[in-house]
Design a protein around this motif. Sequence first.
Motif, short mmCIF file in Angstrom:
data_model
loop_
_atom_site.label_atom_id
_atom_site.label_comp_id
_atom_site.label_asym_id
_atom_site.label_seq_id
_atom_site.Cartn_x
_atom_site.Cartn_y
_atom_site.Cartn_z
N UNK A 121 36.76 32.36 46.10
CA UNK A 121 37.33 33.03 44.78
C UNK A 121 37.61 34.12 45.11
N UNK A 122 37.07 35.06 45.96
CA UNK A 122 37.32 36.27 46.28
C UNK A 122 38.45 36.63 47.15
N UNK A 123 38.60 35.67 48.15
CA UNK A 123 39.59 35.50 49.19
C UNK A 123 40.81 35.41 48.69
N UNK A 124 40.71 34.17 48.16
CA UNK A 124 42.03 33.64 47.57
C UNK A 124 42.54 34.50 46.28
N UNK A 125 41.59 35.03 45.43
CA UNK A 125 41.86 35.65 44.32
C UNK A 125 43.01 36.89 44.60
N UNK A 134 48.22 43.91 37.40
CA UNK A 134 47.53 43.50 38.85
C UNK A 134 46.15 43.82 38.61
N UNK A 135 45.75 44.84 37.90
CA UNK A 135 44.35 45.37 37.71
C UNK A 135 43.45 44.16 37.35
N UNK A 136 43.44 43.50 36.49
CA UNK A 136 42.35 42.61 36.22
C UNK A 136 42.11 41.49 37.10
N UNK A 137 43.54 41.03 37.75
CA UNK A 137 43.34 40.02 38.63
C UNK A 137 42.72 40.43 39.92
N UNK A 138 43.02 41.68 40.53
CA UNK A 138 42.20 42.13 41.65
C UNK A 138 40.72 42.45 41.08
N UNK A 149 38.88 40.84 39.18
CA UNK A 149 38.13 39.32 39.39
C UNK A 149 37.98 38.79 40.63
N UNK A 150 38.87 39.10 41.49
CA UNK A 150 38.89 38.75 42.84
C UNK A 150 37.60 39.61 43.35
N UNK A 151 37.55 40.92 43.08
CA UNK A 151 36.42 41.80 43.78
C UNK A 151 35.28 41.30 43.36
N UNK A 184 35.09 39.53 55.82
CA UNK A 184 34.95 39.48 54.57
C UNK A 184 34.76 40.92 54.06
N UNK A 185 34.29 41.80 54.73
CA UNK A 185 34.12 42.93 54.34
C UNK A 185 35.35 43.78 54.32
N UNK A 186 36.51 43.42 55.21
CA UNK A 186 37.73 44.39 55.19
C UNK A 186 38.46 44.12 53.89
N UNK A 187 38.66 42.69 53.57
CA UNK A 187 39.36 42.68 51.99
C UNK A 187 38.74 43.38 50.95
N UNK A 188 37.27 43.07 51.11
CA UNK A 188 36.66 43.87 50.19
C UNK A 188 36.66 45.23 49.91
N UNK A 189 36.98 46.08 51.07
CA UNK A 189 37.23 47.64 51.14
C UNK A 189 38.60 47.88 50.62
N UNK A 190 39.57 46.83 51.01
CA UNK A 190 40.80 47.07 50.54
C UNK A 190 41.04 46.77 49.10
#
Length: 659
Positions: free
Chosen positions: A178-182, A207-211, A213-215, A248-254
């Motif tokens: 859900x985070x990756x694909x979000x 963009x902000x709420x979708x990002x 939610x993924x975060x 998984x950490x790299x997209x979380x940081x981005x």
Amino acid sequence: MIVELGHFALALAFAVALVQSVVPVVGAVRNEARLAAIGRPAALAQLLLVATSFAALTQAYLVSDFSVLNVVENSHSSKPLIFKIAGVWGNHEGSMLLWVLILALFGALVALFGRNLPDKTRALVIGVQGWIGAAFLGFILWTSNPFARLSPAPFEGNDLNPVLQDIGLAIHPPLLYLGYVGCSIAFSFAVAALIEGRIDAAWARFVRPWTLAAWVFLTLGIAMGSYWAYYELGWGGWWFWDPVENASLMPWLAATALIHSAVVMEKREALKIWTVLLAILAFSLSLLGTFLVRSGVLTSVHAFASDPTRGVVILVILCVFIGGSLALFAARAGTLSAGGIFAPISREGALVLNNLFLSAACATVFVGTLYPLALEALTGEKISVGAPFFDLTFGPLMVPLLIAVPFGPLLAWKRGDLYAALERLYVALGAAIAVVVVGLALTGTGRVLALLGLGLGTWLIVGALSETAARIKLFRAPVQDSLARLKGLPRAALGTTIAHLGIGLTVLGIVASTAFEEEAIAAVKPGETVAIGAYQLTLDGYLPRSGANFTETAARFSVRRGGTVVAVMEPAKRVYTVRAMPTTEAAIETFGLTQLYVSLGDAATDGTITARIHVKPLVTLIWLGALVMAAGGVASLSDRRLRVGAPKPARPRALAAAE
């Protein structure tokens, strides 16, 4: 029949995705409303078809249909029901189907709840989601078919990898996906904006709420994966800097950087180029993680041992989407204005500093993860980049960022007053110094860095609370007035406070459990006692047990503190009968925020067994902090300003009447 229905639904979903990827985009570019409107029903149809396919595969697992190759390779009739369900995504083919299901879900959510989006923007976003969906549906159909049949069908399956037969597996992958694909939604918004040539404050608000939610999901997924590895693998660690953990950490940081950058763009229309680039990079790093897990280039407990051919196909998909989006970005970047101007000491400046450190940290993880793979591919030389590299590069980048975190919300937009912000943080600074001084008095000077780390965690926690206290005029106004102000605070502001508080809790947990952990390794016989810290563990004996598809021998330990029995712990050595594969089942007992952790080694013929015992102070704060961070994200999402977005222009009355 149901299996064939699932396969057919998957093929239909691919056809619908092709329509979704072309027709609404053409309609948006040509300003043809009827074509653009096709994106909405196409997105909903794709979700329905992929969900049907996923349900068919799940049903095959539930009834143990061993005529399906995927079920044979990853299930067994004696496996508990929860693990039959979890087994659906405990393999490459099923997990890719879950990946596409979540992708279709997000596309459908944009179609359903994106009514405040301009019609052209919504059509382009849905169309870009269709591009991604078509690519991965095609990948599944041609290289990773989960519905492949076997004839004749075997009587039994091969069972699921025993280390994956845990409740954590039922939770961790869906949350992580859900985070990756979000992040794909932020990517689709970025590409849609570049195609349309419209990037403004309204875009950032969309963009902000979708990002966010993924975060939130990515935060929960990483935390769940960390805790699963901690208790299931028996090694007692919560993070190993494994390449797939890093993926998984790299997209979380981005994504974290993107959330903060979008705030600046929304408030000041600044950082447009950087925000769009972050939206592209966050999903690109998610695609990179997908490649690392499924390409066969890594050997990891987290990775699927897949055919390298599949890795080549994913690499092509990755190159097309990342390369294509970056090429579009390069073509459009010159047309984007710089936006608002602000002083270095301002809230914008603090958020830019946040982005710089997060991006640099992400780059260090990227280099440390991929450099060994690139070196081996180019020269054949194998090297290992482990914890020492990441500790010496990632840690120093995080420290100044964490020191700066409490300042950001206290600075004004455009031009701030650093001294005034520091005045509001005197209590936080005093609390941090007090923690360090008390720690020095209790432990001496041998652990100065650890004590400074505890001070940093305290600084974050009290600093986050200080910002809210300043907003509601705590102790400077009557209590009723302060409560009324608290009730009236924007939920996004409260969410920021809660998230920053969670970071402080996690920092305290990391520092305390790492620096003050006690460990003992002892060979014990029944009746013998091992002392560690304030605890004494006595081995009472062994208990043979069996489950639905395993047998185990548990060692029963009585735990005493001050002569009183405070717990009974039963770590075990387990063998799953189908695969004849042993696992170590750790026993964990929680005392407040501290955990006592016991895992077993091999037993000798004379009844002696090796026990590894850890006392981990405040370790539960690591995951509690992650939960608090996610709660902060949820609180921000509940802010009506984020959910509503920019208002949709009203139609002229004459046009409405004509319709």
